[in-house]
Design an enzyme around this catalytic site. Structure first.
Site, PDB file in Angstrom:
ATOM      1  N   GLY A 102      20.634 -13.417  68.419  1.00  0.00           N
ATOM      2  CA  GLY A 102      21.895 -13.259  67.718  1.00  0.00           C
ATOM      3  C   GLY A 102      22.512 -11.885  67.885  1.00  0.00           C
ATOM      4  O   GLY A 102      21.907 -10.951  68.434  1.00  0.00           O
ATOM      5  N   GLU A 149      38.211   1.144  58.084  1.00  0.00           N
ATOM      6  CA  GLU A 149      37.925   0.750  59.456  1.00  0.00           C
ATOM      7  C   GLU A 149      39.226   0.497  60.193  1.00  0.00           C
ATOM      8  O   GLU A 149      40.142  -0.141  59.650  1.00  0.00           O
ATOM      9  CB  GLU A 149      37.066  -0.520  59.488  1.00  0.00           C
ATOM     10  N   HIS A 184      27.391  -1.820  49.874  1.00  0.00           N
ATOM     11  CA  HIS A 184      27.389  -0.479  50.466  1.00  0.00           C
ATOM     12  C   HIS A 184      27.976   0.567  49.522  1.00  0.00           C
ATOM     13  O   HIS A 184      27.347   1.585  49.216  1.00  0.00           O
ATOM     14  CB  HIS A 184      28.189  -0.474  51.767  1.00  0.00           C
ATOM     15  N   ARG A 228      31.364  13.602  53.851  1.00  0.00           N
ATOM     16  CA  ARG A 228      31.800  12.733  54.944  1.00  0.00           C
ATOM     17  C   ARG A 228      30.573  12.055  55.560  1.00  0.00           C
ATOM     18  O   ARG A 228      29.787  12.681  56.268  1.00  0.00           O
ATOM     19  CB  ARG A 228      32.544  13.556  55.990  1.00  0.00           C
ATOM     20  N   ASP A 240      32.960  24.716  54.805  1.00  0.00           N
ATOM     21  CA  ASP A 240      32.493  23.561  55.567  1.00  0.00           C
ATOM     22  C   ASP A 240      31.030  23.697  55.962  1.00  0.00           C
ATOM     23  O   ASP A 240      30.602  24.718  56.483  1.00  0.00           O
ATOM     24  CB  ASP A 240      33.343  23.415  56.833  1.00  0.00           C
TER      25      ASP A 240
END
Length: 684
Positions: free
Chosen positions: A68, A352, A376, A503, A531
């Site tokens: 699969g 997405e 999630h 992130r 950062d």
């Protein structure tokens, strides 16, 4: 007689030295054997290490649905990566099981195409493929599972024989019968219960009467064998090696097949009991609502113990998600401000750029809330908001996550906005996907939900979950916005609030958004970023001279970030359930979303349309305004630099601003969000 005393003393000293030499030889031989054993083992948490120092774990991994999409794109590439990094023993057995018929060679060719990478030596692929076998069968036919069991046990015999050949020799019967002595228990039993006695007898034939007794381990998959002889090992006694056959079953099939596979495994003896080394990996989704989730878990738990079940959520294997607990509980600066008094809102965003892309048939059965948000994103939220666990053990983390989930109020339909993407002229809309049969479907491809936590730490703080397909960018991140500064200087009152951004992907990083003065003669402030480039590792400077900016840029190297599936499969092999989802978490999470999902289904309301490649439905702006977000949730507009002139020494911003020779910009003006960011990551 007077001289006998010193001579006897010398002989005693020599004898003592000989004993010490013999002890050292035994310790050295033992250490060498342990080194050989460790070459076949996988590093495990202390709780998983066996008491027997000569325990040899031999792994067999069975992948159901081996032909699969999930198996070929994720499972086998992850196993190959683990073997290349020496986290997977070279002796591992890999068995594919699927409905379609393949020869071993045909299936190996299928896997070869899945793992092929021109930068990887062919020898490594050849070694990996040599460990793969294939068994054809149905998922609900015990006859086919009996054939699978036979294959597994044959491969396990080959594993033992190979290990014995590489570490000493395969014991052979002695030329003359041994004196009668009690037979060590369990030498006639196989790890699965059907291995012929003759092989076990050969393995035990060279054992002496002085061999220590071994405990029975049939059901656990264990088996002991004598290895080596006194001359080859350099020690005065034989060593028993305990083979532990660890079987991992990866169910890369739809969830409705889980109970049937578990029952067939039990019927033919592949399930060796709750105390065995059997592990079952299950993929989401786990039901469609609270009732279906409870039913599915009950069917599985009739056969498998909860400790054998590893419900995989690959987001829990991502680096930055795993770093949330460390960030919170290992840094006092964050721990002290992690509550409603300092945090104004929390956003967990998954965007997405691609649509369903041929997966519409599957996706239309679930939608974005069930596919992404309920599992999630809610798992990430739980890690952000839960209380500190007693330890980092699986049980303690699960307890705190369940406590947190139980305090989240059920989602009301008024607190959720859903959308469905339409064509932009180049890319097809959702209902135009050829795999979707219902062209009037109301399945959502976009959703924003606002959750409320009813506990002292988070009361009144909105937790926003946003997920969507076919949007303007791809990213997964957590944005924690802090409260305005109380009693702030009036000239600084319009400065943007601080934000902590985690992130998750792409370009893994953690950064603070703070307000800082703009370099120059005038006095302006702007939003800047502190950062942490998480995917880069610092290298110590070796020159001994003070570091320059160029040194700082060149003194870091990009880390090799492991894949989420690589990490989670390795944790299954180690027997570590920390980053897997317990049944209690599933029930608690479905309790939150089921009321809103049922209300949306019965209302038959059409999702808000949005164009493929856009930020989302236009209705999101008005929806976000209700919660104090004028520019929507997690969008580019919400992330721009905030620059403004500030009065210095005059007491009024206006008088100072009139003396400036040219505009410096207002909210959203000035330098872009990439200012101060060498990477220039978009949407930061």
């Amino acid at each position: 007689m007077a001289d006998a005393g010193p001579g006897a003393a010398e002989e005693s000293e020599v004898a003592a030295l000989r004993r010490q030499v013999e002890e050292l030889r035994q310790q050295l031989a033992s250490a060498n054997l342990r080194a050989n054993l460790s070459a076949h083992s996988i590093a495990a948490p202390p709780s998983e290490l066996p008491n027997d120092p000569f325990s040899v774990p031999l792994h067999t991994i069975v992948v159901f649905g081996a032909d699969g999409n999930l198996s070929l794109k994720k499972t086998f590439p992850a196993l190959f990566a683990l073997m290349r990094q020496r986290h997977l023993p070279a002796s591992v057995n890999l068995i594919g099981y699927a409905r379609d018929k393949f020869s071993n060679r045909e299936f190996q060719d299928l896997v070869f195409r899945a793992i092929y990478n021109v930068t990887i030596p062919q020898a490594e692929r050849t070694q990996f493929l040599s460990r793969i076998s294939f068994q054809q069968g149905q998922f609900n036919d015990a006859t086919h599972f009996a054939a699978l069991r036979k294959m597994i046990e044959e491969r396990e015999i080959e594993q033992e024989t190979s290990w014995l050949q590489q570490n000493g020799h395969v014991p052979t019967p002695p030329p003359a019968p041994l004196p009668p002595s009690p037979s060590p228990p369990n030498l006639s039993a196989s790890s699965g219960g059907t291995q012929p006695r003759s092989r076990r007898a050969k393995a035990a034939a060279a054992a002496t009467a002085s061999m220590p007794p071994q405990s029975s381990a049939d059901q656990a998959g264990g088996h002991s064998s004598d290895v080596g002889d006194p001359a080859s090992l350099g020690i005065g006694q034989r060593v028993l090696v305990n083979f532990r056959h660890i079987r991992t079953f990866y169910l890369a099939v739809p969830p409705f097949l889980y109970p049937g596979i578990a029952e067939c495994c039990q019927a033919v003896g592949l399930c060796r009991g709750p105390d065995s080394f059997d592990r079952f990996i299950l993929e989401k989704p786990f039901g469609k609502d609270t009732a279906s989730c409870i039913e599915l878990c009950a069917k599985i738990n009739r056969v498998l113990a909860e400790g054998q079940v590893y419900r995989i959520d690959h987001y829990l294997g991502k680096e930055l998600v795993m770093n949330v607990l460390v960030l919170r509980f290992a840094n006092i600066a964050f721990n002290a401000i992690w509550d409603r008094n300092h945090i104004a809102s929390v956003q967990v965003v998954c965007k997405e750029k691609i649509g369903t892309e041929g997966r519409g048939g599957y996706f239309d059965e679930y939608g974005i809330i069930r596919d992404v948000m309920q599992n999630h994103l809610l798992q990430i939220l739980a890690l952000v908001a839960m209380e500190q666990p007693l330890s980092l053990s699986a049980d303690h983390i699960r307890q705190e996550k369940v406590k947190l989930l139980d305090t989240i109020l059920p989602l009301e339909v008024d607190d959720v906005l859903v959308g469905q993407y339409v064509s932009n002229g180049r890319q097809k809309g959702y209902i135009e996907d050829p795999t979707i049969t219902n062209k009037h479907t109301n399945t959502e491809t976009y959703a924003t939900a606002v959750l409320k936590i009813n506990n002292p730490r988070w009361s009144g703080v909105p937790f926003i979950l946003k997920a969507g397909k076919a949007l303007d960018e791809s990213k997964v991140e957590v944005r924690i916005r802090f409260q305005p500064v109380p009693g702030i200087i009036p000239a600084l009152a319009d400065c943007a609030e601080n934000e902590l951004v985690i992130r998750v992907q792409p370009h893994e990083r953690i950064f603070w958004k703070i307000t800082s003065k703009v370099p120059g003669l005038d006095f302006s402030v702007e939003t800047r970023r502190m950062d942490l480039l998480y995917s880069y590792l610092e290298r110590p400077l070796t020159s001994g001279l003070p570091a320059t900016p160029a040194d700082l840029l060149s003194s870091s190297t990009k880390a090799d970030m492991p894949g989420a599936y690589d990490r989670l499969i390795l944790e299954v092999l180690r027997g570590d359930q920390t980053n897997f989802v317990h049944a209690d978490e599933l029930v608690s999470s479905w309790r939150i979303f089921s009321p809103a999902l049922h209300a949306l289904a019965t209302s038959n309301q059409k999702p808000h349309p949005y164009t493929y490649g856009s930020p989302g439905p236009l209705a999101e702006t008005q929806f976000a305004l209700r919660y104090g977000f004028p520019d929507g949730f997690g969008n580019e507009m919400d992330q721009n630099s905030h620059r403004q002139p500030i009065a210095w020494g005059t007491g009024t911003e206006k008088s100072f601003g009139s003396a400036l020779s040219g505009p410096t910009g207002g909210v959203g003006g000035g330098s872009s969000s990439s200012r101060g960011d060498p990477g220039g990551t978009p949407g930061a």
